[in-house]
Design a protein around this motif. Structure first.
Motif, PDB file in Angstrom:
ATOM      1  N   ASN A 128       0.825  -1.216   0.000  1.00 16.87           N
ATOM      2  CA  ASN A 128       0.000   0.000   0.000  1.00 16.87           C
ATOM      3  C   ASN A 128       0.851   1.254   0.000  1.00 16.87           C
ATOM      4  O   ASN A 128       0.571   2.222  -0.713  1.00 16.87           O
ATOM      5  N   GLU A 129       1.903   1.253   0.796  1.00 15.69           N
ATOM      6  CA  GLU A 129       2.796   2.407   0.859  1.00 15.69           C
ATOM      7  C   GLU A 129       3.498   2.630  -0.490  1.00 15.69           C
ATOM      8  O   GLU A 129       3.582   3.764  -0.975  1.00 15.69           O
ATOM      9  N   ILE A 130       3.992   1.552  -1.096  1.00 12.28           N
ATOM     10  CA  ILE A 130       4.676   1.647  -2.396  1.00 12.28           C
ATOM     11  C   ILE A 130       3.721   2.176  -3.464  1.00 12.28           C
ATOM     12  O   ILE A 130       4.079   3.055  -4.258  1.00 12.28           O
ATOM     13  N   CYS A 131       2.507   1.644  -3.485  1.00 11.61           N
ATOM     14  CA  CYS A 131       1.519   2.100  -4.474  1.00 11.61           C
ATOM     15  C   CYS A 131       1.180   3.566  -4.274  1.00 11.61           C
ATOM     16  O   CYS A 131       1.140   4.330  -5.244  1.00 11.61           O
ATOM     17  N   ASP A 132       0.941   3.952  -3.030  1.00 12.53           N
ATOM     18  CA  ASP A 132       0.589   5.342  -2.736  1.00 12.53           C
ATOM     19  C   ASP A 132       1.724   6.307  -3.043  1.00 12.53           C
ATOM     20  O   ASP A 132       1.483   7.429  -3.506  1.00 12.53           O
ATOM     21  N   ARG A 133       2.947   5.878  -2.808  1.00 16.55           N
ATOM     22  CA  ARG A 133       4.095   6.782  -2.980  1.00 16.55           C
ATOM     23  C   ARG A 133       4.664   6.782  -4.385  1.00 16.55           C
ATOM     24  O   ARG A 133       5.250   7.782  -4.809  1.00 16.55           O
ATOM     25  N   MET A 134       4.509   5.658  -5.134  1.00 16.18           N
ATOM     26  CA  MET A 134       5.223   5.591  -6.397  1.00 16.18           C
ATOM     27  C   MET A 134       4.457   4.993  -7.573  1.00 16.18           C
ATOM     28  O   MET A 134       4.540   5.502  -8.677  1.00 16.18           O
ATOM     29  N   LEU A 135       3.736   3.912  -7.373  1.00 13.33           N
ATOM     30  CA  LEU A 135       3.184   3.184  -8.513  1.00 13.33           C
ATOM     31  C   LEU A 135       1.887   3.773  -9.057  1.00 13.33           C
ATOM     32  O   LEU A 135       1.593   3.622 -10.241  1.00 13.33           O
ATOM     33  N   ALA A 136       1.092   4.415  -8.221  1.00 16.59           N
ATOM     34  CA  ALA A 136      -0.197   4.951  -8.665  1.00 16.59           C
ATOM     35  C   ALA A 136      -0.303   6.430  -8.324  1.00 16.59           C
ATOM     36  O   ALA A 136       0.100   6.858  -7.249  1.00 16.59           O
ATOM     37  N   ASN A 137      -0.863   7.177  -9.248  1.00 13.05           N
ATOM     38  CA  ASN A 137      -1.134   8.596  -9.026  1.00 13.05           C
ATOM     39  C   ASN A 137      -2.510   8.691  -8.366  1.00 13.05           C
ATOM     40  O   ASN A 137      -3.535   8.460  -9.016  1.00 13.05           O
ATOM     41  N   PHE A 138      -2.540   9.025  -7.101  1.00 13.89           N
ATOM     42  CA  PHE A 138      -3.773   9.051  -6.312  1.00 13.89           C
ATOM     43  C   PHE A 138      -4.880   9.860  -6.974  1.00 13.89           C
ATOM     44  O   PHE A 138      -6.056   9.520  -6.889  1.00 13.89           O
ATOM     45  N   ASN A 139      -4.538  10.951  -7.638  1.00 14.48           N
ATOM     46  CA  ASN A 139      -5.538  11.825  -8.251  1.00 14.48           C
ATOM     47  C   ASN A 139      -6.210  11.209  -9.469  1.00 14.48           C
ATOM     48  O   ASN A 139      -7.348  11.532  -9.784  1.00 14.48           O
ATOM     49  N   MET A 140      -5.506  10.312 -10.166  1.00 13.83           N
ATOM     50  CA  MET A 140      -6.007   9.789 -11.433  1.00 13.83           C
ATOM     51  C   MET A 140      -6.223   8.280 -11.462  1.00 13.83           C
ATOM     52  O   MET A 140      -6.944   7.789 -12.325  1.00 13.83           O
ATOM     53  N   GLU A 141      -5.569   7.554 -10.565  1.00 12.72           N
ATOM     54  CA  GLU A 141      -5.549   6.094 -10.689  1.00 12.72           C
ATOM     55  C   GLU A 141      -5.991   5.384  -9.406  1.00 12.72           C
ATOM     56  O   GLU A 141      -5.850   5.918  -8.308  1.00 12.72           O
ATOM     57  N   ASN A 142      -6.502   4.187  -9.596  1.00 14.61           N
ATOM     58  CA  ASN A 142      -6.790   3.258  -8.509  1.00 14.61           C
ATOM     59  C   ASN A 142      -5.848   2.073  -8.649  1.00 14.61           C
ATOM     60  O   ASN A 142      -5.332   1.814  -9.738  1.00 14.61           O
ATOM     61  N   TYR A 143      -5.667   1.345  -7.578  1.00 12.62           N
ATOM     62  CA  TYR A 143      -4.886   0.124  -7.673  1.00 12.62           C
ATOM     63  C   TYR A 143      -5.528  -0.970  -6.836  1.00 12.62           C
ATOM     64  O   TYR A 143      -6.317  -0.717  -5.936  1.00 12.62           O
ATOM     65  N   ARG A 144      -5.200  -2.185  -7.200  1.00 12.92           N
ATOM     66  CA  ARG A 144      -5.577  -3.358  -6.428  1.00 12.92           C
ATOM     67  C   ARG A 144      -4.410  -4.325  -6.543  1.00 12.92           C
ATOM     68  O   ARG A 144      -3.566  -4.178  -7.433  1.00 12.92           O
ATOM     69  N   TYR A 145      -4.363  -5.295  -5.651  1.00 17.09           N
ATOM     70  CA  TYR A 145      -3.262  -6.253  -5.729  1.00 17.09           C
ATOM     71  C   TYR A 145      -3.701  -7.621  -5.263  1.00 17.09           C
ATOM     72  O   TYR A 145      -4.710  -7.778  -4.586  1.00 17.09           O
ATOM     73  N   GLU A 146      -2.936  -8.618  -5.708  1.00 17.67           N
ATOM     74  CA  GLU A 146      -3.145 -10.014  -5.337  1.00 17.67           C
ATOM     75  C   GLU A 146      -1.856 -10.528  -4.729  1.00 17.67           C
ATOM     76  O   GLU A 146      -0.779 -10.346  -5.281  1.00 17.67           O
TER      77      GLU A 146
END
Length: 87
Positions: free
Chosen positions: A61-79
């Motif tokens: 979650n921290e990696i996605c929030d800080r680097m992999l996804a742009n919070f303003n434009m993108e959502n993410y999910r993971y398995e």
């Protein structure tokens, strides 16, 4: 080892010009039954065995929030899966 696959896509309210161009091209090729198409990014992270499931979730979650996804434009999910289960 634990493998985490992260999927990042645009939020519903954000125009995705690449997906729209592909959808239109597919329509020109005769695939008119496609009503929606999404284009996104996929990341695969491999974690060491000694990390707990909670620690891995926290880090992902921290990696996605800080680097992999742009919070303003993108959502993410993971398995999350153990490497033994992946063939």
């Amino acid at each position: 080892m634990t493998v985490v696959k992260v999927f990042v896509n645009y939020k519903e309210s954000i125009l995705n010009p690449e997906a729209e161009a592909i959808k239109q091209a597919l329509g020109r090729l005769g695939y008119d039954d496609i009503i929606d198409l999404k284009v996104g990014k996929t990341f695969e992270l491999t974690f060491a065995d000694q990390l707990s499931h909670d620690k891995i979730e926290h880090e992902v979650n921290e990696i996605c929030d800080r680097m992999l996804a742009n919070f303003n434009m993108e959502n993410y999910r993971y398995e999350i899966s153990d490497s033994e289960a992946i063939q």
